[in-house]
Design a protein around this motif. Structure first.
Motif, mmCIF file in Angstrom:
data_model
loop_
_atom_site.group_PDB
_atom_site.id
_atom_site.type_symbol
_atom_site.label_atom_id
_atom_site.label_comp_id
_atom_site.label_asym_id
_atom_site.label_seq_id
_atom_site.Cartn_x
_atom_site.Cartn_y
_atom_site.Cartn_z
ATOM 1 N N LEU A 121 0.867 -1.182 0.000
ATOM 2 C CA LEU A 121 0.000 0.000 0.000
ATOM 3 C C LEU A 121 0.897 1.222 0.000
ATOM 4 N N LEU A 122 0.647 2.151 -0.910
ATOM 5 C CA LEU A 122 1.510 3.330 -1.032
ATOM 6 C C LEU A 122 0.660 4.581 -1.192
ATOM 7 N N HIS A 123 1.011 5.606 -0.426
ATOM 8 C CA HIS A 123 0.361 6.917 -0.560
ATOM 9 C C HIS A 123 1.423 7.968 -0.837
ATOM 10 N N ARG A 124 1.200 8.779 -1.863
ATOM 11 C CA ARG A 124 2.145 9.831 -2.226
ATOM 12 C C ARG A 124 1.430 11.182 -2.236
ATOM 13 N N ASP A 125 2.018 12.129 -1.525
ATOM 14 C CA ASP A 125 1.520 13.504 -1.476
ATOM 15 C C ASP A 125 2.559 14.376 -2.156
ATOM 16 N N GLN A 126 2.339 14.651 -3.439
ATOM 17 C CA GLN A 126 3.297 15.418 -4.244
ATOM 18 C C GLN A 126 3.170 16.907 -3.924
ATOM 19 N N TRP A 127 4.302 17.548 -3.634
ATOM 20 C CA TRP A 127 4.333 18.981 -3.363
ATOM 21 C C TRP A 127 3.331 19.342 -2.257
ATOM 22 N N SER A 128 3.540 18.766 -1.091
ATOM 23 C CA SER A 128 2.618 18.898 0.039
ATOM 24 C C SER A 128 2.284 20.361 0.334
ATOM 25 N N GLY A 129 1.011 20.607 0.563
ATOM 26 C CA GLY A 129 0.556 21.940 0.909
ATOM 27 C C GLY A 129 0.180 22.822 -0.255
ATOM 28 N N LEU A 130 0.476 22.404 -1.488
ATOM 29 C CA LEU A 130 0.145 23.186 -2.668
ATOM 30 C C LEU A 130 -1.230 22.768 -3.172
ATOM 31 N N GLU A 131 -2.135 23.736 -3.287
ATOM 32 C CA GLU A 131 -3.506 23.435 -3.680
ATOM 33 C C GLU A 131 -3.550 22.823 -5.083
ATOM 34 N N SER B 115 14.736 16.736 -7.666
ATOM 35 C CA SER B 115 14.696 16.583 -6.217
ATOM 36 C C SER B 115 15.854 15.740 -5.715
ATOM 37 N N VAL B 116 16.144 15.915 -4.423
ATOM 38 C CA VAL B 116 16.993 15.001 -3.661
ATOM 39 C C VAL B 116 16.070 14.309 -2.666
ATOM 40 N N ASP B 117 16.094 12.977 -2.669
ATOM 41 C CA ASP B 117 15.125 12.205 -1.901
ATOM 42 C C ASP B 117 15.823 11.442 -0.781
ATOM 43 N N PHE B 118 15.176 11.414 0.374
ATOM 44 C CA PHE B 118 15.705 10.689 1.526
ATOM 45 C C PHE B 118 14.748 9.544 1.862
ATOM 46 N N LEU B 119 15.296 8.340 1.991
ATOM 47 C CA LEU B 119 14.473 7.151 2.182
ATOM 48 C C LEU B 119 14.870 6.415 3.450
ATOM 49 N N ILE B 120 13.871 5.851 4.125
ATOM 50 C CA ILE B 120 14.122 5.019 5.286
ATOM 51 C C ILE B 120 13.053 3.924 5.343
ATOM 52 N N ARG B 121 13.488 2.713 5.708
ATOM 53 C CA ARG B 121 12.561 1.582 5.783
ATOM 54 C C ARG B 121 12.889 0.751 7.020
ATOM 55 N N PHE B 122 11.841 0.360 7.752
ATOM 56 C CA PHE B 122 11.979 -0.508 8.912
ATOM 57 C C PHE B 122 11.299 -1.845 8.621
ATOM 58 N N ASN B 123 12.011 -2.940 8.863
ATOM 59 C CA ASN B 123 11.404 -4.267 8.831
ATOM 60 C C ASN B 123 10.965 -4.591 10.261
ATOM 61 N N TYR C 264 12.953 16.424 -1.546
ATOM 62 C CA TYR C 264 13.238 17.855 -1.401
ATOM 63 C C TYR C 264 13.502 18.441 -2.786
ATOM 64 N N PRO C 265 12.662 19.380 -3.247
ATOM 65 C CA PRO C 265 12.813 19.905 -4.609
ATOM 66 C C PRO C 265 14.071 20.747 -4.752
ATOM 67 N N LEU D 161 8.770 26.643 -7.529
ATOM 68 C CA LEU D 161 7.329 26.499 -7.698
ATOM 69 C C LEU D 161 6.720 25.449 -6.788
ATOM 70 N N ALA D 162 7.514 24.454 -6.397
ATOM 71 C CA ALA D 162 6.973 23.298 -5.694
ATOM 72 C C ALA D 162 7.502 23.215 -4.270
ATOM 73 N N GLN D 163 6.762 22.476 -3.460
ATOM 74 C CA GLN D 163 7.184 22.186 -2.107
ATOM 75 C C GLN D 163 7.599 20.717 -2.022
ATOM 76 N N ALA D 164 8.023 20.302 -0.830
ATOM 77 C CA ALA D 164 8.495 18.937 -0.646
ATOM 78 C C ALA D 164 7.363 17.938 -0.856
ATOM 79 N N SER D 165 7.744 16.697 -1.185
ATOM 80 C CA SER D 165 6.784 15.614 -1.373
ATOM 81 C C SER D 165 7.017 14.546 -0.309
ATOM 82 N N ASN D 166 5.939 13.879 0.082
ATOM 83 C CA ASN D 166 6.003 12.828 1.088
ATOM 84 C C ASN D 166 5.393 11.548 0.531
#
Length: 309
Positions: free
Chosen positions: A58-68, A256-264, A277-278, A285-290
């Motif tokens: 299951l994956l949820h992506r919020d591109q450019w968080s906070g931008l309408e 962007s430069v992306d930072f990833l972390i995963r826990f098993n 991070y854009p 024009l854009a904000q960070a994505s989560n």
């Protein structure tokens, strides 16, 4: 000899089907993921069944968080393997919204895994399903309808398909895919034609390098070509500690430069997060994505696992 003839017959059938797809002239612009390396079925139908167990993501992506009106997407992926005759099957559902537009794709994946050596497998995969495109222009009119627009909500559905190739061994994996193809534009009424589709080619590779007994370094790249746009790529560097914690960084060309972390949390259950991070012109024009991902693999014997996926 009979076994060899059987493999050849299966490959011929898949190649005939893929050949039919090659006559299709349009492919989807492409879904944006950062954590595609954890579940290859997100970008390549040939990965279906590669975990050798039922795998659910299951994956949820919020591109450019906070931008309408910014893109948001949710993806459900489930796939498993039938060891005889080495067929992987899966279900893929993706929803994406951008402003007044919404796309929903539902498809099934079918992959054939051909052993080509000790712990080495070459896979061929196809995808088939439906793509629905919906646009709600009513939300833009603010009580002042445009007389040139006959309808306020447009919707169209069409057949969708894709294919891919995937190779994996204990340390190396690589794949090429056109993950989404559609055979025509979608006519939503007499005056409006939606054409959300362009050719989309993906080439992915990753290598796992053991560093002592506790760490595994996994450099990877993803080349992306969308028709009508310059070649793009991702460069990834991930480190896994004792198969429990994975962390790394990714560079997406001029974006962007992306930072990833995963826990098993257990050998079966994984929780992962990515922060994009854009950079460059995009940052103006854009904000960070989560992006957050939950994954469960129904596999309780890990003696024969080929890679730390």
């Amino acid at each position: 000899m009979n076994k060899l003839k059987y493999h050849i017959k299966v490959l011929i059938v898949l190649l005939i089907i893929m050949g039919g797809f090659s006559h299709v002239i349009c492919a989807q612009q492409g879904m944006q993921y950062t954590q595609y390396m954890y579940d290859g079925s997100l970008i390549n139908p040939a990965y279906a069944g590669a975990d050798e167990a039922l795998s659910i993501s299951l994956l949820h992506r919020d591109q450019w968080s906070g931008l309408e009106g910014a893109p948001q997407s949710q993806t459900f992926s489930a796939h498993s393997l039938f060891k005889k005759p080495q067929l992987g099957t899966g279900l893929f559902i993706h929803r994406e919204s951008i402003g007044v537009h919404q796309n929903i794709q539902a498809a099934t994946n079918l992959a054939y895994h051909l052993p080509v050596g000790y712990h080495k497998t070459l896979s061929f995969g196809i995808k088939a399903g439906m793509l629905n495109v919906r646009s709600d222009y009513q939300s833009l009119q603010n009580g002042n309808p445009d007389p040139s627009v006959n309808d306020e909500i447009f919707s169209g559905t069409d057949f969708n398909a894709g294919f891919g190739f995937y190779y994996r061994s204990k340390r190396f994996e690589a794949g090429y895919s056109i993950p989404s193809i559609i055979n025509k534009t979608i006519n939503v009424n007499d005056s409006i034609v939606l054409d959300p589709i362009n050719h989309n080619h993906l080439l992915f590779s990753q290598y796992h390098i053991p560093l002592g007994n506790n760490f595994i370094l996994s450099p990877a790249f993803l080349f992306k070509y969308f028709q009508g746009t310059p070649l793009s790529y991702d460069l990834n560097f991930l480190t896994t500690y004792k198969g429990v914690l994975t962390a790394g960084v990714s560079y997406r060309k001029q974006e962007s430069v992306d930072f990833l972390i995963r826990f098993n949390l257990s050998p079966q259950f994984q929780v992962a997060y990515a922060y994009d991070y854009p950079i460059g012109n995009v940052s103006r024009l854009a904000q960070a994505s989560n992006e957050i991902m939950l994954r469960y693999i129904f596999k309780f014997n890990y003696d024969n696992v080929n890679s730390p996926q």
